[in-house]
Design an enzyme around this catalytic site. Structure first.
Site, mmCIF file in Angstrom:
data_model
loop_
_atom_site.group_PDB
_atom_site.id
_atom_site.type_symbol
_atom_site.label_atom_id
_atom_site.label_comp_id
_atom_site.label_asym_id
_atom_site.label_seq_id
_atom_site.Cartn_x
_atom_site.Cartn_y
_atom_site.Cartn_z
ATOM 1 N N SER A 7 0.831 -1.202 0.000
ATOM 2 C CA SER A 7 0.000 0.000 0.000
ATOM 3 C C SER A 7 0.861 1.246 0.000
ATOM 4 O O SER A 7 1.654 1.467 0.931
ATOM 5 C CB SER A 7 -0.916 0.017 1.223
ATOM 6 O OG SER A 7 -1.568 1.267 1.322
ATOM 7 N N HIS A 30 -0.973 -1.198 -4.347
ATOM 8 C CA HIS A 30 -2.262 -0.951 -3.698
ATOM 9 C C HIS A 30 -2.447 0.542 -3.459
ATOM 10 O O HIS A 30 -1.604 1.186 -2.831
ATOM 11 C CB HIS A 30 -2.339 -1.716 -2.375
ATOM 12 C CG HIS A 30 -3.718 -1.789 -1.800
ATOM 13 N ND1 HIS A 30 -4.651 -2.699 -2.248
ATOM 14 C CD2 HIS A 30 -4.329 -1.068 -0.827
ATOM 15 C CE1 HIS A 30 -5.777 -2.544 -1.567
ATOM 16 N NE2 HIS A 30 -5.615 -1.546 -0.702
ATOM 17 N N ASP A 32 -4.987 3.313 -1.907
ATOM 18 C CA ASP A 32 -6.131 3.543 -1.026
ATOM 19 C C ASP A 32 -6.751 4.905 -1.314
ATOM 20 O O ASP A 32 -6.102 5.939 -1.133
ATOM 21 C CB ASP A 32 -5.687 3.477 0.435
ATOM 22 C CG ASP A 32 -5.321 2.068 0.868
ATOM 23 O OD1 ASP A 32 -6.187 1.180 0.742
ATOM 24 O OD2 ASP A 32 -4.188 1.857 1.325
ATOM 25 N N MET A 34 -9.609 7.476 -0.220
ATOM 26 C CA MET A 34 -10.493 7.782 0.907
ATOM 27 C C MET A 34 -11.115 9.161 0.710
ATOM 28 O O MET A 34 -10.435 10.094 0.271
ATOM 29 C CB MET A 34 -9.706 7.757 2.214
ATOM 30 C CG MET A 34 -8.897 6.503 2.449
ATOM 31 S SD MET A 34 -7.994 6.603 4.001
ATOM 32 C CE MET A 34 -6.850 5.240 3.816
ATOM 33 N N HIS A 63 -8.397 0.643 -4.205
ATOM 34 C CA HIS A 63 -9.370 0.321 -3.157
ATOM 35 C C HIS A 63 -10.164 1.586 -2.843
ATOM 36 O O HIS A 63 -9.639 2.522 -2.238
ATOM 37 C CB HIS A 63 -8.590 -0.188 -1.942
ATOM 38 C CG HIS A 63 -9.420 -0.459 -0.733
ATOM 39 N ND1 HIS A 63 -8.853 -0.729 0.498
ATOM 40 C CD2 HIS A 63 -10.759 -0.518 -0.526
ATOM 41 C CE1 HIS A 63 -9.800 -0.929 1.394
ATOM 42 N NE2 HIS A 63 -10.969 -0.798 0.799
ATOM 43 N N MET A 65 -12.517 3.594 -0.848
ATOM 44 C CA MET A 65 -13.165 3.757 0.455
ATOM 45 C C MET A 65 -13.956 5.066 0.405
ATOM 46 O O MET A 65 -13.627 6.050 1.077
ATOM 47 C CB MET A 65 -12.118 3.760 1.570
ATOM 48 C CG MET A 65 -11.522 2.398 1.837
ATOM 49 S SD MET A 65 -10.192 2.428 3.066
ATOM 50 C CE MET A 65 -8.777 2.577 1.973
ATOM 51 N N MET A 136 -11.123 -6.861 5.038
ATOM 52 C CA MET A 136 -10.363 -5.938 5.876
ATOM 53 C C MET A 136 -10.085 -6.584 7.229
ATOM 54 O O MET A 136 -10.995 -7.070 7.891
ATOM 55 C CB MET A 136 -11.148 -4.640 6.088
ATOM 56 C CG MET A 136 -11.387 -3.820 4.832
ATOM 57 S SD MET A 136 -9.860 -3.241 4.042
ATOM 58 C CE MET A 136 -9.143 -2.237 5.344
ATOM 59 N N GLY A 141 -9.408 3.120 6.844
ATOM 60 C CA GLY A 141 -9.277 4.554 7.025
ATOM 61 C C GLY A 141 -7.898 5.035 7.406
ATOM 62 O O GLY A 141 -7.517 6.145 7.047
ATOM 63 N N PHE A 142 -7.132 4.206 8.093
ATOM 64 C CA PHE A 142 -5.802 4.608 8.531
ATOM 65 C C PHE A 142 -4.845 3.434 8.431
ATOM 66 O O PHE A 142 -5.226 2.293 8.671
ATOM 67 C CB PHE A 142 -5.821 5.106 9.981
ATOM 68 C CG PHE A 142 -6.596 6.371 10.180
ATOM 69 C CD1 PHE A 142 -5.990 7.612 9.995
ATOM 70 C CD2 PHE A 142 -7.933 6.324 10.539
ATOM 71 C CE1 PHE A 142 -6.710 8.785 10.174
ATOM 72 C CE2 PHE A 142 -8.658 7.494 10.725
ATOM 73 C CZ PHE A 142 -8.048 8.733 10.533
ATOM 74 N N ASP A 174 -6.308 -7.174 3.855
ATOM 75 C CA ASP A 174 -5.713 -5.842 3.993
ATOM 76 C C ASP A 174 -5.829 -5.392 5.445
ATOM 77 O O ASP A 174 -6.937 -5.273 5.964
ATOM 78 C CB ASP A 174 -6.455 -4.862 3.071
ATOM 79 C CG ASP A 174 -5.893 -3.444 3.120
ATOM 80 O OD1 ASP A 174 -4.935 -3.202 3.881
ATOM 81 O OD2 ASP A 174 -6.428 -2.583 2.400
ATOM 82 N N GLY A 175 -4.673 -5.136 6.059
ATOM 83 C CA GLY A 175 -4.666 -4.575 7.394
ATOM 84 C C GLY A 175 -3.813 -5.340 8.372
ATOM 85 O O GLY A 175 -4.117 -6.485 8.710
ATOM 86 N N GLY A 196 1.395 -2.341 4.042
ATOM 87 C CA GLY A 196 1.877 -0.968 3.889
ATOM 88 C C GLY A 196 3.101 -0.714 4.732
ATOM 89 O O GLY A 196 4.236 -0.801 4.266
ATOM 90 N N SER A 197 2.883 -0.448 6.012
ATOM 91 C CA SER A 197 3.996 -0.086 6.893
ATOM 92 C C SER A 197 5.004 -1.214 7.051
ATOM 93 O O SER A 197 6.200 -0.959 7.199
ATOM 94 C CB SER A 197 3.468 0.351 8.260
ATOM 95 O OG SER A 197 2.614 -0.628 8.818
#
Length: 214
Positions: A7, A30, A32, A34, A63, A65, A136, A141-142, A174-175, A196-197
């Site tokens: 991400s 990916h 995101d 939002m 994605h 959102m 998810m 959202g974050f 995802d997440g 992501g991170s």
């Protein structure tokens, strides 16, 4: 084969081209999107998707959102998205089915997304019409949230439905996907992992991507 979709929400937005090139060994990018309404954050929109399209040959896994995603699904395809996923909670079944048709008419892949509180049954109207289902494992959202292990049962249940009714459909998680959680996702039936991170925070990004493949 397990696919990895890093991400870019965790990338340096001032150096997106550089950071997209850092994940060149991944399968997807990916993205995101939002709107600050469906989720309490605002991120990337159409102009950024259009701008990053020329800098990579990797499929853009977009994605959405956002509320009423069908209003924009076709435009994101035109901007360069290869996969467009939409939340089942974000619009009516009729509108989402119409949006899936729009995405397919553009020659792109469509998918639906389930938030943690959304039951497995919510995918049933779309199961045989999409190329990807995204579960998810954090609240959308974050970035940087902790992995919700209780969502693995949902992943298992959707994998069983996919095998029965649409075997070519991909199952994405995802997440909170990281070195200590990725194996549980794969074992539960996911074949695409969004990270992501845990990717962008790694000292050796290609090695981290390879590790997450299992």
């Amino acid at each position: 084969m397990i696919k990895i979709s890093p991400s870019i929400l965790s990338a340096d937005f001032a150096n997106l081209e550089r950071d997209i090139r850092k994940i060149s060994t991944a399968d997807y990018v990916h993205v995101d999107v939002m709107d600050g309404v469906f989720v309490p954050n605002i991120s990337i929109g159409l102009p950024v998707v259009k701008a990053i399209r020329p800098v990579t040959q990797q499929p853009l896994d977009v994605h959405l959102m956002i509320v009423e995603p069908g209003r924009y699904a076709g435009r994101f395809c035109d901007a360069g998205a290869d996969i467009v996923t939409m939340h089942v909670e974000a619009d009516t079944e009729e509108n989402l089915l119409s949006a899936i048709e729009v995405i397919h008419a553009k020659g792109k892949r469509a998918g639906v997304v389930l938030k943690p509180a959304t039951p497995v049954s919510a995918v049933l109207p779309y199961l045989e019409r999409v190329e990807l289902i995204l579960v998810m494992t954090v609240e959308p959202g974050f970035g940087g949230q902790s992995f919700m292990e209780d969502q693995l049962e949902k992943v298992r249940a959707i994998r069983a439905l996919i095998e029965e009714r649409n075997p070519d459909c991909e199952l994405e998680v995802d997440g909170g996907v990281a070195p200590d959680t990725y194996r549980a996702c794969i074992d539960a039936g996911a074949n695409v992992l969004v990270a992501g991170s845990s990717v962008y925070g790694a000292e050796d990004i290609p090695a981290r991507i390879q590790l997450l493949r299992g």
